[in-house]
Motif scaffolding. Structure first.
Motif, PDB file in Angstrom:
ATOM      1  N   MET A 192     -30.290  -2.260  -1.201  1.00 29.51           N
ATOM      2  CA  MET A 192     -31.731  -1.774   0.326  1.00 29.51           C
ATOM      3  C   MET A 192     -30.670  -1.609   1.330  1.00 29.51           C
ATOM      4  SD  MET A 192     -34.256  -3.495  -1.798  1.00 29.51           S
ATOM      5  CE  MET A 192     -33.382  -2.196  -2.880  1.00 29.51           C
ATOM      6  N   ASN A 193     -31.642  -1.088   1.993  1.00 28.14           N
ATOM      7  CA  ASN A 193     -30.477  -0.883   2.804  1.00 28.14           C
ATOM      8  C   ASN A 193     -31.466  -2.017   5.121  1.00 28.14           C
ATOM      9  OD1 ASN A 193     -30.868   0.435   6.422  1.00 28.14           O
ATOM     10  ND2 ASN A 193     -31.059   2.187   5.153  1.00 28.14           N
ATOM     11  N   VAL A 194     -29.999  -2.593   4.721  1.00 25.40           N
ATOM     12  CA  VAL A 194     -30.815  -3.561   5.183  1.00 25.40           C
ATOM     13  C   VAL A 194     -30.733  -3.633   7.093  1.00 25.40           C
ATOM     14  CG1 VAL A 194     -29.310  -5.340   3.987  1.00 25.40           C
ATOM     15  CG2 VAL A 194     -28.456  -4.772   5.433  1.00 25.40           C
ATOM     16  N   GLY A 195     -29.916  -2.319   7.290  1.00 23.43           N
ATOM     17  CA  GLY A 195     -30.624  -2.211   8.876  1.00 23.43           C
ATOM     18  C   GLY A 195     -32.142  -1.788   9.068  1.00 23.43           C
ATOM     19  N   GLN A 196     -32.599  -1.263   8.280  1.00 22.95           N
ATOM     20  CA  GLN A 196     -34.046  -1.032   8.499  1.00 22.95           C
ATOM     21  C   GLN A 196     -35.150  -1.889   7.748  1.00 22.95           C
ATOM     22  OE1 GLN A 196     -34.916   1.825   9.635  1.00 22.95           O
ATOM     23  NE2 GLN A 196     -32.877   2.180  10.019  1.00 22.95           N
ATOM     24  N   CYS A 197     -34.205  -3.484   7.435  1.00 21.02           N
ATOM     25  CA  CYS A 197     -35.328  -3.913   7.139  1.00 21.02           C
ATOM     26  C   CYS A 197     -35.721  -3.551   5.659  1.00 21.02           C
ATOM     27  CB  CYS A 197     -36.242  -4.730   8.138  1.00 21.02           C
ATOM     28  SG  CYS A 197     -35.420  -5.756   9.539  1.00 21.02           S
ATOM     29  N   GLU A 198     -34.777  -3.474   4.817  1.00 24.01           N
ATOM     30  CA  GLU A 198     -35.931  -2.904   3.592  1.00 24.01           C
ATOM     31  C   GLU A 198     -35.589  -4.426   2.361  1.00 24.01           C
ATOM     32  OE1 GLU A 198     -35.741   1.062   0.521  1.00 24.01           O
ATOM     33  OE2 GLU A 198     -33.325   0.180   1.092  1.00 24.01           O
ATOM     34  N   VAL A 199     -36.699  -4.432   2.448  1.00 24.50           N
ATOM     35  CA  VAL A 199     -36.191  -5.771   0.973  1.00 24.50           C
ATOM     36  C   VAL A 199     -36.705  -5.368  -0.514  1.00 24.50           C
ATOM     37  CG1 VAL A 199     -36.983  -7.828   3.343  1.00 24.50           C
ATOM     38  CG2 VAL A 199     -38.895  -6.620   1.735  1.00 24.50           C
ATOM     39  N   ALA A 200     -36.939  -4.154  -0.566  1.00 33.10           N
ATOM     40  CA  ALA A 200     -37.646  -4.056  -1.475  1.00 33.10           C
ATOM     41  C   ALA A 200     -37.852  -2.480  -1.962  1.00 33.10           C
ATOM     42  CB  ALA A 200     -38.608  -4.329  -2.172  1.00 33.10           C
TER      43      ALA A 200
ATOM     44  N   GLN B 247     -30.805  -9.118   9.888  1.00 31.71           N
ATOM     45  CA  GLN B 247     -32.184 -10.622   9.687  1.00 31.71           C
ATOM     46  C   GLN B 247     -31.624 -11.530   7.790  1.00 31.71           C
ATOM     47  OE1 GLN B 247     -34.543 -10.178  12.222  1.00 31.71           O
ATOM     48  NE2 GLN B 247     -32.481  -8.885  12.631  1.00 31.71           N
ATOM     49  N   ASP B 248     -30.675 -12.159   8.557  1.00 34.01           N
ATOM     50  CA  ASP B 248     -30.474 -13.090   7.679  1.00 34.01           C
ATOM     51  C   ASP B 248     -32.033 -14.774   6.951  1.00 34.01           C
ATOM     52  OD1 ASP B 248     -31.054 -15.040   9.986  1.00 34.01           O
ATOM     53  OD2 ASP B 248     -28.842 -15.756   9.876  1.00 34.01           O
TER      54      ASP B 248
ATOM     55  N   PHE C  99     -32.475 -11.636   4.185  1.00 35.10           N
ATOM     56  CA  PHE C  99     -31.444 -11.639   3.155  1.00 35.10           C
ATOM     57  C   PHE C  99     -30.946 -12.454   3.015  1.00 35.10           C
ATOM     58  CE2 PHE C  99     -32.956  -7.402   5.036  1.00 35.10           C
ATOM     59  CZ  PHE C  99     -33.576  -6.598   4.234  1.00 35.10           C
ATOM     60  N   PRO C 100     -31.448 -13.306   2.479  1.00 32.46           N
ATOM     61  CA  PRO C 100     -30.027 -14.526   2.649  1.00 32.46           C
ATOM     62  C   PRO C 100     -28.933 -14.041   1.192  1.00 32.46           C
ATOM     63  CG  PRO C 100     -32.358 -14.423   0.925  1.00 32.46           C
ATOM     64  CD  PRO C 100     -32.538 -13.398   1.833  1.00 32.46           C
ATOM     65  N   GLU C 101     -28.072 -14.881   1.167  1.00 36.01           N
ATOM     66  CA  GLU C 101     -27.023 -14.974  -0.281  1.00 36.01           C
ATOM     67  C   GLU C 101     -28.108 -13.819  -1.506  1.00 36.01           C
ATOM     68  OE1 GLU C 101     -24.276 -17.497   0.358  1.00 36.01           O
ATOM     69  OE2 GLU C 101     -22.613 -16.571   1.553  1.00 36.01           O
ATOM     70  N   THR C 102     -27.004 -12.755  -2.120  1.00 41.58           N
ATOM     71  CA  THR C 102     -28.446 -12.589  -3.095  1.00 41.58           C
ATOM     72  C   THR C 102     -27.240 -12.904  -4.192  1.00 41.58           C
ATOM     73  OG1 THR C 102     -29.521 -10.947  -3.905  1.00 41.58           O
ATOM     74  CG2 THR C 102     -27.306 -10.252  -2.575  1.00 41.58           C
TER      75      THR C 102
ATOM     76  N   SER D 140     -23.236 -12.132   0.557  1.00 44.94           N
ATOM     77  CA  SER D 140     -23.777 -11.892   1.526  1.00 44.94           C
ATOM     78  C   SER D 140     -23.968 -10.542   1.513  1.00 44.94           C
ATOM     79  CB  SER D 140     -23.032 -12.729   2.905  1.00 44.94           C
ATOM     80  OG  SER D 140     -23.942 -12.225   4.416  1.00 44.94           O
ATOM     81  N   LEU D 141     -25.127  -9.637   2.427  1.00 54.13           N
ATOM     82  CA  LEU D 141     -25.314  -8.254   2.377  1.00 54.13           C
ATOM     83  C   LEU D 141     -24.939  -8.324   3.841  1.00 54.13           C
ATOM     84  CD1 LEU D 141     -28.582  -7.715   0.234  1.00 54.13           C
ATOM     85  CD2 LEU D 141     -25.880  -7.339  -0.366  1.00 54.13           C
ATOM     86  N   GLU D 142     -24.734  -8.877   5.320  1.00 52.05           N
ATOM     87  CA  GLU D 142     -24.358  -8.833   6.014  1.00 52.05           C
ATOM     88  C   GLU D 142     -23.222  -7.223   6.440  1.00 52.05           C
ATOM     89  OE1 GLU D 142     -23.691 -10.449  10.436  1.00 52.05           O
ATOM     90  OE2 GLU D 142     -23.450 -11.882   8.733  1.00 52.05           O
ATOM     91  N   GLY D 143     -22.340  -7.980   5.310  1.00 51.25           N
ATOM     92  CA  GLY D 143     -21.440  -6.254   5.979  1.00 51.25           C
ATOM     93  C   GLY D 143     -21.585  -5.077   5.014  1.00 51.25           C
ATOM     94  N   GLY D 144     -22.769  -5.240   4.360  1.00 49.81           N
ATOM     95  CA  GLY D 144     -22.645  -4.209   3.321  1.00 49.81           C
ATOM     96  C   GLY D 144     -22.198  -4.764   1.922  1.00 49.81           C
ATOM     97  N   PHE D 145     -22.678  -3.642   1.459  1.00 52.87           N
ATOM     98  CA  PHE D 145     -21.950  -3.947  -0.468  1.00 52.87           C
ATOM     99  C   PHE D 145     -21.374  -2.776  -0.783  1.00 52.87           C
ATOM    100  CE2 PHE D 145     -22.611  -3.528  -4.734  1.00 52.87           C
ATOM    101  CZ  PHE D 145     -22.052  -4.710  -5.549  1.00 52.87           C
ATOM    102  N   VAL D 146     -20.047  -3.062  -1.649  1.00 54.00           N
ATOM    103  CA  VAL D 146     -19.918  -1.828  -1.954  1.00 54.00           C
ATOM    104  C   VAL D 146     -19.588  -1.854  -3.249  1.00 54.00           C
ATOM    105  CG1 VAL D 146     -17.341  -0.686  -2.261  1.00 54.00           C
ATOM    106  CG2 VAL D 146     -18.288  -1.745   0.259  1.00 54.00           C
ATOM    107  N   ALA D 147     -20.175  -1.155  -4.375  1.00 52.39           N
ATOM    108  CA  ALA D 147     -20.278  -1.433  -5.746  1.00 52.39           C
ATOM    109  C   ALA D 147     -18.766  -1.512  -6.259  1.00 52.39           C
ATOM    110  CB  ALA D 147     -21.435  -0.487  -6.159  1.00 52.39           C
ATOM    111  N   PRO D 148     -18.595  -2.215  -7.092  1.00 53.94           N
ATOM    112  CA  PRO D 148     -16.936  -1.865  -7.982  1.00 53.94           C
ATOM    113  C   PRO D 148     -16.681  -1.095  -8.391  1.00 53.94           C
ATOM    114  CG  PRO D 148     -18.847  -3.264  -9.146  1.00 53.94           C
ATOM    115  CD  PRO D 148     -20.127  -2.906  -8.002  1.00 53.94           C
ATOM    116  N   ALA D 149     -15.691  -0.667  -8.459  1.00 53.34           N
ATOM    117  CA  ALA D 149     -14.985   0.730  -9.473  1.00 53.34           C
ATOM    118  C   ALA D 149     -15.080   0.645 -10.712  1.00 53.34           C
ATOM    119  CB  ALA D 149     -13.745   0.470  -8.941  1.00 53.34           C
TER     120      ALA D 149
END
Length: 451
Positions: A325-333, A358-359, A362-365, A389-398
């Motif tokens: 999700m794009n948390v900066g745009q408050c995209e919830v789905a 917006q915590d 976006f609660p911890e997922t 937490s998605l606050e700092g953005g999510f980096v997909a694992p290698a």
């Protein structure tokens, strides 16, 4: 007179389609009539069932691989009949599974950059069903545990690493299994069947926990778990062919907690649930509408929010993971909407002016780290996924390789046409041998011998 308005931060969620240049065009979507979503998605890729002449195929596209697709687009080939369902591993973005009309399930490891050439060599072959494999679902907490359902009325649980059948659920179903879903904690399975019954199964105990009739209509039905609420959500048709949904408490299945008719459309409903926001999205096949409802713990248990409408009907759909999700745009789905010739992402956002994270939205997922491996889970281990937490953005694992003990597929005939061809060849061979026997018999008698 004043009217009471229920307080909810999701009352104003609205859906908006991506721009045309951000969509996937010129896709040859499978026209197979089997009821599946026909599309799957993860943090890196989107997979679409492909219309193939002979055998079965699907394609895998990167998220940035949008626009018009080439006529010679790379495909995943290997099945001898149409691919009916596809799913990504929840713990490995580069591992995708496919089930087919040929009675097999195959696992594929994708290259780092996605498909650049056709992929024909599967990582693992899972052979055991006697008829078409209609659905496959990865366990949500245990790595490399896979459930498959077939029109042979059985469900099999596999250890992907060894390719072995660890549990064979048979005898519970008396008709075609239409949907299969894991519970949120990965302990139970729920299924809906053409015999109008919904079942709860304990796969490790190889037993049926409960069985109940959810919908009386003869058309397709589906079931899913409402996340960690420990409730079941079913969709189907009433006896008068109205589309409807119901919410059930597994501890008391005598009657639903809530049941509601929607409309009289004939398209099968595809339900999707977001555990973080408690919103159910209902996507109707054959129409362009997506309705969404908020689930609560008290009566009436469900509140209608609103509806996304489009004049472009959908052939299939699936939900993106929350980590995309794009948390900066408050995209919830975000829902991938599959049409006859393309794929269009639909973004659902909560309108807010602040640019801050917006915590409350976006609660911890759930993370992409499994709670246990296959051998531990089949041994009785349980667990819960770690939260991130998605606050700092999510980096997909290698990318990581799955080391397997590869099972080879018997190259014998798997569908009716191949069986008939093999039968005719054998019959012709028998006729030839009988002719040769008559000739030898005659020759022996001419020499005065006896047969």
């Amino acid at each position: 007179m004043s009217r009471f308005v229920r307080s909810s931060k999701y009352r104003h969620v609205f859906g908006k389609a991506y721009k045309k240049e951000e969509c996937y065009d010129d896709l040859k979507v499978s026209r197979n009539a089997w009821d599946s979503n026909k599309v799957a998605v993860n943090d890196r890729f989107v997979s679409v069932l492909w219309e193939a002449r002979g055998g079965g195929s699907f394609t895998v596209l990167r998220h940035d691989q949008v626009g018009k697709q080439a006529a010679d687009i790379p495909l995943v080939n290997g099945h001898k009949a149409a691919v009916l369902d596809v799913a990504f591993s929840p713990f490995n973005d580069y591992l995708v599974g496919s089930s087919s009309d040929d009675g097999t399930t195959k696992l594929w490891q994708l290259p780092e950059a996605g498909l650049t050439t056709n992929l024909t060599d599967p990582t693992q072959n899972l052979v055991g069903h006697r008829r078409k494999v209609g659905a496959l679902r990865f366990n949500p907490i245990a790595e490399n545990v896979l459930a498959t359902s077939s029109t042979d009325y059985t469900i099999k649980l596999w250890d992907i690493e060894t390719g072995d059948i660890k549990t064979d659920l048979k005898g519970q179903h008396t008709d075609i299994i239409q949907s299969i879903e894991w519970s949120y904690d990965g302990k139970l399975l729920a299924t809906s069947s053409k015999d109008k019954n919904t079942r709860i199964l304990d796969p490790r105990a190889n037993s049926e926990v409960a069985k109940f009739s959810a919908h009386q209509g003869v058309k397709g039905s589906r079931v899913l778990w409402l996340g960690n609420r420990n409730k079941l959500y079913t969709v189907g048709f009433s006896r008068s062919s109205d589309r409807q949904f119901s919410i059930w408490d597994p501890s008391n299945l005598a009657k639903p907690l809530h049941s509601q008719n929607i409309d009289t459309s004939s398209g099968i409903l595809m339900p999707f649930y977001d555990n973080d926001t408690s919103i159910v999205y209902l996507v109707g096949k054959g129409d362009g509408n997506i309705r969404y409802y908020e689930i609560v713990d008290e009566q009436p248990y469900v509140h209608y929010l609103t509806e996304y409408k489009s004049n472009q009907p959908q052939r299939g759909a699936c939900m993106y993971p929350k980590t995309a999700m794009n948390v900066g745009q408050c995209e919830v789905a975000r829902i991938a909407k599959l049409t006859n010739t393309g794929l269009e992402p639909i973004s659902f956002t909560v309108p807010r002016k602040s640019d801050m994270f917006q915590d409350d939205l976006f609660p911890e997922t759930d993370s992409h780290v499994p709670a246990c491996n296959a051998s531990a889970w089949f041994g009785g281990a349980n667990g819960a996924l770690k939260k991130i937490s998605l606050e700092g953005g999510f980096v997909a694992p290698a990318r990581k390789e799955v080391v397997v003990e590869k099972k080879e597929v018997d190259d014998g005939p798997k569908n009716e046409k191949e069986l008939r061809d093999e039968y005719n060849k054998l019959k012709a061979r028998v006729a030839h041998l009988e002719s040769e026997i008559v000739k030898k018999d005659t020759q022996i008698k001419q020499l005065g011998g006896k047969v």
